[in-house]
Structures are given as structure tokens and as C-alpha cells.
Design a protein around this motif. Structure first.
Motif, PDB file in Angstrom:
ATOM      1  N   LEU A 168       0.541  -1.360  -0.338  1.00 22.00           N
ATOM      2  CA  LEU A 168       0.254  -0.457   0.066  1.00 22.00           C
ATOM      3  C   LEU A 168       1.218   1.519   0.408  1.00 22.00           C
ATOM      4  O   LEU A 168       0.791   2.518  -0.734  1.00 22.00           O
ATOM      5  CB  LEU A 168      -1.022  -0.078   1.512  1.00 22.00           C
ATOM      6  N   ALA A 169       2.017   1.313   0.912  1.00 19.54           N
ATOM      7  CA  ALA A 169       3.193   2.338   0.950  1.00 19.54           C
ATOM      8  C   ALA A 169       3.417   2.597  -0.589  1.00 19.54           C
ATOM      9  O   ALA A 169       3.914   3.161  -0.808  1.00 19.54           O
ATOM     10  CB  ALA A 169       4.241   2.463   1.942  1.00 19.54           C
ATOM     11  N   CYS A 170       3.891   1.352  -0.681  1.00 19.98           N
ATOM     12  CA  CYS A 170       4.845   1.840  -2.042  1.00 19.98           C
ATOM     13  C   CYS A 170       4.226   2.489  -3.208  1.00 19.98           C
ATOM     14  O   CYS A 170       4.302   3.308  -4.024  1.00 19.98           O
ATOM     15  CB  CYS A 170       5.986   0.323  -2.145  1.00 19.98           C
ATOM     16  N   PHE A 171       3.041   1.700  -3.574  1.00 17.09           N
ATOM     17  CA  PHE A 171       1.856   2.144  -4.389  1.00 17.09           C
ATOM     18  C   PHE A 171       1.864   3.115  -4.536  1.00 17.09           C
ATOM     19  O   PHE A 171       1.122   4.045  -5.203  1.00 17.09           O
ATOM     20  CB  PHE A 171       1.195   0.637  -5.266  1.00 17.09           C
ATOM     21  N   SER A 172       1.074   3.677  -3.392  1.00 20.25           N
ATOM     22  CA  SER A 172       1.052   5.250  -3.224  1.00 20.25           C
ATOM     23  C   SER A 172       1.457   6.342  -3.262  1.00 20.25           C
ATOM     24  O   SER A 172       1.525   7.112  -4.286  1.00 20.25           O
ATOM     25  CB  SER A 172       0.368   5.077  -0.718  1.00 20.25           C
TER      26      SER A 172
END
Length: 264
Positions: free
Chosen positions: A89-93
């Protein structure tokens, strides 16, 4: 984020009855998460802060959008008791915000390797879970009750190691942008993230702890040891290399391998 991963760290120890109190479990998580975040999260902090996009392209508004998106989706899944990957979630945000801002993304040097890490995590953890459970079964058969006591202590140690790995692997997902914005050093960002994750585990971590510890699979001590060691070693190795992976997927892979071991 700390609340979301209580099950992925102490769920095995809680589910097998080694730790009977949810309060004790969450306190242990808070302590070891803070240690791992402060002293061993620098690789992931660097990847999230400067490894996906250039530091000069990261703006305060962009950073806010990145982390708010990841936080809201994580909170929703925690409320519904659904374990997901906050690393993904964080990386693709970060990737989504970068696409919206029109800035370069390090597809070949970082994003592709993140994909490889995420695909390989449950596979590697499953193989390790199978192997460690076989070893634990062999020790139990040869040494009987003495081995059972030792393996229960090993499960507790492995669960604490998982909490430490959580700090090393996941803290950068939340605070890497502070490093990218040059607001904090890697260690300072890790410490702040560790404090917040510890608070999350202590205040809102019990539903996921119950879900993973009691609701997914019936585990004996040997299977718990195999699954937990597999998860911790796999995720910590990925974090040390600078590629944050899914603690939940590592756990589920380890559990699958442990349940597939003969005699499990």
C-alpha cells in the motif's frame, strides 16, 4: 500500522496459548517494534524516501497524499479484520502520487525488485516453514517433554523477533517520506515511526491478534515455531536488503508450509 500487525507478530504465541493475555502480547510487540524501528529500519526508510522517486521531486503535499492514502486503506482493513500488506500500500501510494505529479519513477531499479520480493516472500516463507516444522517435529520425537518446553520458549523468542522485524520492515513505509523531505535522519525517522507503531499496537491491535491467533488455523507448538521463524527470517532478510515486504504474506506462507509438513 502497529495495530494492523499484532496478529502477524504475536498471533502464533497467543493462538497456541503460550501468551494468554492480549495485553502482555501487545506490550511485547510495542517494545520490540520500537527497537527494530530505531536501530534497523534505515534500509527501508531510504527505499521509501528516496528509492522510488527522486528526493527533489518529493513535495510536502505529495508526501501527505501518499501517506494519507496508505493510512486510510490500512485503517479500513484493520477495522474489518482483514490482514493486508501495508508495504505494498505504501509503495504504490508513492507510485500513484508520482504518476499524478508527472515525476520520474525508478521502475527498473526499485519497483521491479519490489515486485520480485513480494512474489518471492510467501514462497520462501512456505519452504522455510515446512523445513523448520520438520526439524521441530524431529526434536520433539527425540527429546519428548524437555523439547516441548524448549520449543515453547523458542516460539516466544521467534514472536519477539517478528515484532523486531516489523519495526525494521514496516516503519519506513510510514516515515520514509520524512527522510525524503530531509526533515529527519534515518534513525530519527525510525524512532518516531516506532513510537507511533507501538502506540497503535497497544491501543487498537487486539482484533487482528484474535483473528490471526484464533481464527485462521489450529496450530501446535511445532507448527507455530516453524511458521514464525519462517516469517521473521524471510521478512527481515527483505528489509535488510531495503525492500519492504508483507509480514502477513510471509506469515501465511510460513503457516502453509508448516501445515504441509508431515506429522503437522
Amino acid at each position: 500500522m502497529g495495530s494492523h500487525y499484532t496478529g502477524a507478530t504475536m498471533g502464533m504465541a497467543y493462538g497456541t496459548g503460550l501468551i494468554k493475555s492480549r495485553t502482555v502480547a501487545t506490550i511485547l510487540i510495542a517494545v520490540f517494534v520500537l527497537i527494530g524501528a530505531t536501530f534497523d529500519s534505515s534500509h527501508v526508510v531510504s527505499t521509501v524516501g528516496t528509492g522510488i522517486i527522486r528526493a527533489q521531486d518529493l513535495t510536502p503535499l505529495g508526501a501527505m497524499v501518499m501517506m494519507l492514502t496508505a493510512a486510510l486503506v490500512t485503517a479500513a482493513n484493520t477495522w474489518m479484520k482483514w490482514p493486508v500488506s501495508t508495504s505494498q500500500l505504501a509503495c504504490f501510494s508513492v507510485v500513484g502520487a508520482a504518476l499524478a505529479m508527472g515525476v520520474p519513477i525508478f521502475w527498473g531499479t526499485t519497483v521491479v525488485l519490489l515486485f520480485v520480493t513480494w512474489i518471492g516472500t510467501p514462497i520462501a516463507s512456505g519452504l522455510l516453514g515446512f523445513a523448520f516444522t520438520r526439524i521441530a517435529d524431529g526434536v520433539s520425537q527425540n527429546y519428548g517433554e524437555r523439547a516441548e518446553r524448549g520449543l515453547r520458549w523458542l516460539l516466544l523468542a521467534a514472536s519477539c523477533y517478528a515484532a523486531y522485524t516489523l519495526g525494521a520492515n514496516n516503519t519506513g513505509n510510514a516515515v520514509g517520506v520524512f527522510y525524503g523531505l530531509h526533515k529527519m535522519s534515518q534513525m530519527q525517522a525510525g524512532f518516531v515511526g516506532g513510537i507511533v507503531m507501538a502506540i497503535g499496537a497497544l491501543t487498537w491491535g487486539r482484533p487482528i491478534l484474535d483473528k490471526v491467533g484464533k481464527g485462521l488455523v489450529d496450530l501446535d507448538t511445532n507448527m507455530g515455531v516453524g511458521a514464525k521463524l519462517a516469517q521473521s527470517i524471510t521478512a527481515h532478510t527483505a528489509a535488510w536488503c531495503g525492500y519492504p515486504t508483507s509480514m502477513n504474506q510471509a506469515l501465511l506462507g510460513g503457516m502453509a508450509g508448516a501445515t504441509g509438513a508431515p506429522g503437522a
